[in-house]
Design a protein around this motif. Structure first.
Motif, PDB file in Angstrom:
ATOM      1  N   PRO A  19       0.834  -1.209   0.000  1.00 20.12           N
ATOM      2  CA  PRO A  19       0.000   0.000   0.000  1.00 20.12           C
ATOM      3  C   PRO A  19       0.868   1.258   0.000  1.00 20.12           C
ATOM      4  N   GLY A  20       0.257   2.382  -0.371  1.00 25.90           N
ATOM      5  CA  GLY A  20       0.950   3.672  -0.329  1.00 25.90           C
ATOM      6  C   GLY A  20       0.950   4.368  -1.672  1.00 25.90           C
ATOM      7  N   LYS A  21       1.615   5.519  -1.716  1.00 19.17           N
ATOM      8  CA  LYS A  21       1.735   6.295  -2.955  1.00 19.17           C
ATOM      9  C   LYS A  21       2.729   5.614  -3.885  1.00 19.17           C
ATOM     10  N   LYS A  22       2.408   5.620  -5.166  1.00 17.52           N
ATOM     11  CA  LYS A  22       3.288   5.063  -6.206  1.00 17.52           C
ATOM     12  C   LYS A  22       3.398   6.092  -7.314  1.00 17.52           C
ATOM     13  N   TRP A  23       4.604   6.247  -7.853  1.00 10.34           N
ATOM     14  CA  TRP A  23       4.849   7.223  -8.904  1.00 10.34           C
ATOM     15  C   TRP A  23       5.593   6.550 -10.054  1.00 10.34           C
ATOM     16  N   TYR A  24       5.143   6.834 -11.275  1.00 11.08           N
ATOM     17  CA  TYR A  24       5.755   6.270 -12.480  1.00 11.08           C
ATOM     18  C   TYR A  24       5.928   7.371 -13.508  1.00 11.08           C
ATOM     19  N   ILE A  25       7.051   7.331 -14.224  1.00 10.28           N
ATOM     20  CA  ILE A  25       7.317   8.316 -15.277  1.00 10.28           C
ATOM     21  C   ILE A  25       7.891   7.609 -16.500  1.00 10.28           C
ATOM     22  N   CYS A  26       7.846   8.310 -17.626  1.00 10.23           N
ATOM     23  CA  CYS A  26       8.606   7.884 -18.802  1.00 10.23           C
ATOM     24  C   CYS A  26       9.917   8.647 -18.747  1.00 10.23           C
ATOM     25  N   GLY A  27      11.021   7.935 -18.802  1.00 11.27           N
ATOM     26  CA  GLY A  27      12.338   8.551 -18.696  1.00 11.27           C
ATOM     27  C   GLY A  27      12.957   8.926 -20.031  1.00 11.27           C
ATOM     28  N   ILE A  28      12.225   8.839 -21.111  1.00  4.68           N
ATOM     29  CA  ILE A  28      12.750   9.172 -22.438  1.00  4.68           C
ATOM     30  C   ILE A  28      12.588  10.674 -22.673  1.00  4.68           C
ATOM     31  N   GLY A  29      13.673  11.341 -22.997  1.00  2.00           N
ATOM     32  CA  GLY A  29      13.638  12.766 -23.352  1.00  2.00           C
ATOM     33  C   GLY A  29      12.811  13.595 -22.387  1.00  2.00           C
ATOM     34  N   GLU A  30      11.936  14.406 -22.946  1.00  5.85           N
ATOM     35  CA  GLU A  30      11.059  15.284 -22.162  1.00  5.85           C
ATOM     36  C   GLU A  30       9.656  14.691 -22.010  1.00  5.85           C
ATOM     37  N   HIS A  31       9.520  13.394 -22.197  1.00 10.17           N
ATOM     38  CA  HIS A  31       8.202  12.772 -22.148  1.00 10.17           C
ATOM     39  C   HIS A  31       7.500  13.000 -20.811  1.00 10.17           C
ATOM     40  N   CYS A  32       8.234  12.867 -19.709  1.00  6.85           N
ATOM     41  CA  CYS A  32       7.614  13.065 -18.391  1.00  6.85           C
ATOM     42  C   CYS A  32       7.092  14.488 -18.254  1.00  6.85           C
ATOM     43  N   SER A  33       7.922  15.476 -18.575  1.00  6.49           N
ATOM     44  CA  SER A  33       7.480  16.871 -18.432  1.00  6.49           C
ATOM     45  C   SER A  33       6.358  17.202 -19.419  1.00  6.49           C
ATOM     46  N   ASN A  34       6.196  16.380 -20.448  1.00  8.09           N
ATOM     47  CA  ASN A  34       5.095  16.558 -21.398  1.00  8.09           C
ATOM     48  C   ASN A  34       3.874  15.697 -21.029  1.00  8.09           C
ATOM     49  N   GLY A  35       3.850  15.167 -19.790  1.00  8.64           N
ATOM     50  CA  GLY A  35       2.650  14.510 -19.299  1.00  8.64           C
ATOM     51  C   GLY A  35       2.716  13.014 -19.086  1.00  8.64           C
TER      52      GLY A  35
END
Length: 169
Positions: free
Chosen positions: A97-113
């Motif tokens: 249980p708890g908070k989970k965070w996932y991102i795309c690490g390619i280029g600026e994909h994360c900052s683009n949503g």
């Protein structure tokens, strides 16, 4: 007889509990790609221990990195031991249980949503289903959750048959 009842309870708990887990395809039909609002996708969904997240995307174009809250805000992964998943069909079991965070690490994909934040709850806190009148038609299944697969149904039937044979033996 008591040992048979205990054995049956263990079998049922082991087989049936995972069947009630939900498999979520992140982004539903859109999958894991640019242009999808993953905060909106997660809104209204209840994630529980035992559920799975399936990240579907074109291999080599995106990846999935599990990060902590501060890395999520900064759209980067500072944990070098946490390797990115990059198969194009990554499955993550929500084991705690708890908070989970996932991102795309390619280029600026994360900052683009391309980032997803969810809260996973203990299964014991799962709300009981609301009783429905016998005459209502069930709603169509949601595209974000795959209900019971044929394999899980088969496993459940085999467990029930085995339990029945043990009781009748």
């Amino acid at each position: 007889m008591a040992s048979k009842a205990f054995l049956i309870a263990v079998i049922v708990a082991t087989v049936v509990a995972p069947i009630w887990a939900t498999d979520y395809v992140v982004g539903d039909n859109d999958g894991w790609k640019l242009g999808v609002n993953y905060a909106d996708w997660a809104k209204g969904k209840d994630f529980y221990v035992g559920d799975t997240l399936m990240f579907m995307y074109k291999e080599g174009v995106h990846n999935v990195q599990k990060v902590n809250g501060s890395d999520f805000k900064q759209c980067k992964s500072t944990n070098s031991s946490n390797k990115a998943l990059a198969s194009g069909h990554d499955v993550i079991n929500l084991a705690t249980p708890g908070k989970k965070w996932y991102i795309c690490g390619i280029g600026e994909h994360c900052s683009n949503g391309m980032q997803l934040s969810i809260t996973v709850q203990e299964p014991a806190t799962a709300p009981a289903p609301t009783p429905k009148p016998w005459f209502t038609t069930p709603p169509p299944p949601s595209s974000s959750a795959i209900d019971i697969s044929p394999l899980k149904s088969l496993v459940l039937m085999v467990a029930v048959i085995a339990a029945y044979k043990m009781i009748m033996a």
